[in-house]
Enzyme design. Structure first.
Site, PDB file in Angstrom:
ATOM      1  N   GLY A   1      -2.581  56.779 126.853  1.00 39.28           N
ATOM      2  CA  GLY A   1      -3.702  57.527 127.390  1.00 39.28           C
ATOM      3  C   GLY A   1      -4.475  56.727 128.412  1.00 39.28           C
TER       4      GLY A   1
ATOM      5  N   GLY B   1       5.215  65.140 125.789  1.00 41.52           N
ATOM      6  CA  GLY B   1       5.591  64.124 126.755  1.00 41.52           C
ATOM      7  C   GLY B   1       6.568  63.161 126.113  1.00 41.52           C
TER       8      GLY B   1
ATOM      9  N   ILE C   1       6.024  60.675 124.116  1.00 41.51           N
ATOM     10  CA  ILE C   1       5.756  60.448 122.692  1.00 41.51           C
ATOM     11  C   ILE C   1       6.179  61.655 121.872  1.00 41.51           C
ATOM     12  CG2 ILE C   1       3.887  60.193 121.003  1.00 41.51           C
ATOM     13  CD1 ILE C   1       2.565  58.237 122.922  1.00 41.51           C
TER      14      ILE C   1
ATOM     15  N   ARG D   1       1.529  71.358 128.701  1.00 42.20           N
ATOM     16  CA  ARG D   1       0.634  72.049 129.631  1.00 42.20           C
ATOM     17  C   ARG D   1       1.374  73.146 130.389  1.00 42.20           C
ATOM     18  NH1 ARG D   1      -2.301  68.307 133.900  1.00 42.20           N
ATOM     19  NH2 ARG D   1      -0.109  67.889 134.373  1.00 42.20           N
TER      20      ARG D   1
ATOM     21  N   ARG E   1      -5.719  61.818 120.364  1.00 42.67           N
ATOM     22  CA  ARG E   1      -7.051  61.228 120.441  1.00 42.67           C
ATOM     23  C   ARG E   1      -7.969  62.042 119.547  1.00 42.67           C
ATOM     24  NH1 ARG E   1      -4.848  57.474 122.304  1.00 42.67           N
ATOM     25  NH2 ARG E   1      -5.264  56.321 124.258  1.00 42.67           N
TER      26      ARG E   1
ATOM     27  N   ASP F   1      -4.491  59.739 112.536  1.00 37.50           N
ATOM     28  CA  ASP F   1      -4.528  58.349 112.967  1.00 37.50           C
ATOM     29  C   ASP F   1      -5.713  58.104 113.890  1.00 37.50           C
ATOM     30  OD1 ASP F   1      -3.461  55.664 113.185  1.00 37.50           O
ATOM     31  OD2 ASP F   1      -2.924  56.188 115.249  1.00 37.50           O
TER      32      ASP F   1
ATOM     33  N   HIS G   1      -6.275  54.314 113.612  1.00 34.92           N
ATOM     34  CA  HIS G   1      -5.783  54.225 114.994  1.00 34.92           C
ATOM     35  C   HIS G   1      -4.787  53.073 115.134  1.00 34.92           C
ATOM     36  CE1 HIS G   1      -6.945  55.197 119.430  1.00 34.92           C
ATOM     37  NE2 HIS G   1      -5.659  54.918 119.308  1.00 34.92           N
TER      38      HIS G   1
END
Length: 316
Positions: free
Chosen positions: A72, A146, A148, A169, A228, A251, A275
């Protein structure tokens, strides 16, 4: 080429760095290693707060590349307006896929099979038997397809899931099947037993998993967030968890880190990891390989990898 390169890893610990630049080590310390105005290539410290990461940007008048070591870029976006035009912002695609994919599967399996309950029962000396859900035969929805998301699906395949649906997207087709646009989420959510969030954080995904999103999830479904924290509306998630209708494995959280008294710690049916999707033993060798490749490309004036945007041209 004599311009400075700022690295958050000591340069003498990275084999293969090209000759030419002056390498400066800075991992977020109070004192800068040199004048930021001399920095041409800035590698952002990893897993540091956003204000620290962007602190030198306003003084980097001659910087040409900002390279993150995270997938990110939201932690550096607040400082992009301080940069001159033409600066390329690159992310760390290729560094975190393996570790994040592993953790995603660990969170899913631990949640479904009740591993946290077993650990607590072990502390009590209690034999806690019974049937638990399996990952096999489940319908899985990956929101954010994507690199990941692809890595997560790679690791799902051996577990004999019934179906994987993919959302990004924009619509496209992959070797594994179609990727649906975000507009189709409302129709896909009620069919999923496991919903995985691996999307970047931006204005279109902030609060994506809000009350409407969560209400469309089927009874008994598991929400997994490795994206996130702000992708999920924490208040809406707490409301759903309190009913016991869905469960969650997180996470990342909003806020982060969670204060000791935050109700999310004690919500029923939630597993929280702090995280840790990226920081594993796999990080450093992959990060070093990325930096060596990028810096050799930079010195030799070859196209850089993973360019997300160029300031003054496409800032999102």
């Amino acid at each position: 080429m004599t311009a400075d390169v700022w690295l958050p890893i000591p340069p003498d610990e990275i084999d293969g760095l090209p000759e030419g630049p002056d390498y400066r080590f800075w991992n977020g310390g109070e004192d800068f290693p040199a004048d930021p105005a001399d920095c041409a290539f800035y590698v952002v410290p990893y897993m540091k707060p956003s204000p620290l990461c962007v602190r030198p940007l306003g003084r980097m008048r001659n910087v040409r590349v900002v390279q993150t070591l995270s997938a990110g870029i939201d932690h550096v976006e607040p400082g992009l307006g301080r940069l001159p035009a033409g600066v390329r912002l690159c992310n760390a695609r290729g560094v975190h896929e393996a570790s994040t994919g592993e953790l995603t599967l660990a969170l899913i399996l631990a949640s479904l099979r009740g591993i946290p309950d077993f650990v607590r029962a072990q502390d009590r000396g209690e034999w806690l038997g019974g049937f638990r859900p399996a990952l096999a035969d489940k319908n899985v929805l990956i929101v954010g397809y994507g690199s990941i998301g692809e890595a997560i699906e790679d690791r799902l395949v051996p577990f004999e899931v019934a179906r994987v649906a993919r959302v990004a997207r924009s619509e496209r087709t992959t070797a594994r099947g179609p990727v649906h646009p975000l507009t189709e989420l409302p129709a896909l959510l009620p069919k999923a037993d496991v919903v995985i969030l691996s999307t970047p954080l931006n204005e279109s995904t902030r609060g994506l998993a809000g009350a409407d999103f969560l209400s469309r999830m089927k009874d008994g479904a598991l929400l997994v967030n490795v994206a996130r924290g702000p992708v999920v509306d924490t208040k809406a998630l707490l409301a759903e968890l309190e009913t016991g209708r869905i469960t969650a494995a997180l996470d990342v959280t909003d806020p982060e880190p969670l204060a000791r008294e935050h109700p999310l710690w004690r919500a029923p049916g939630v597993l929280i990891s702090p995280h840790v999707g990226g920081p594993t033993s796999a990080f450093l060798p992959r990060a070093k390989r990325l930096l060596v490749d990028q810096l050799n490309r930079y010195v030799n004036r070859e196209p850089l990898r993973n360019v997300i945007l160029t300031t003054g041209a496409s800032t999102g």
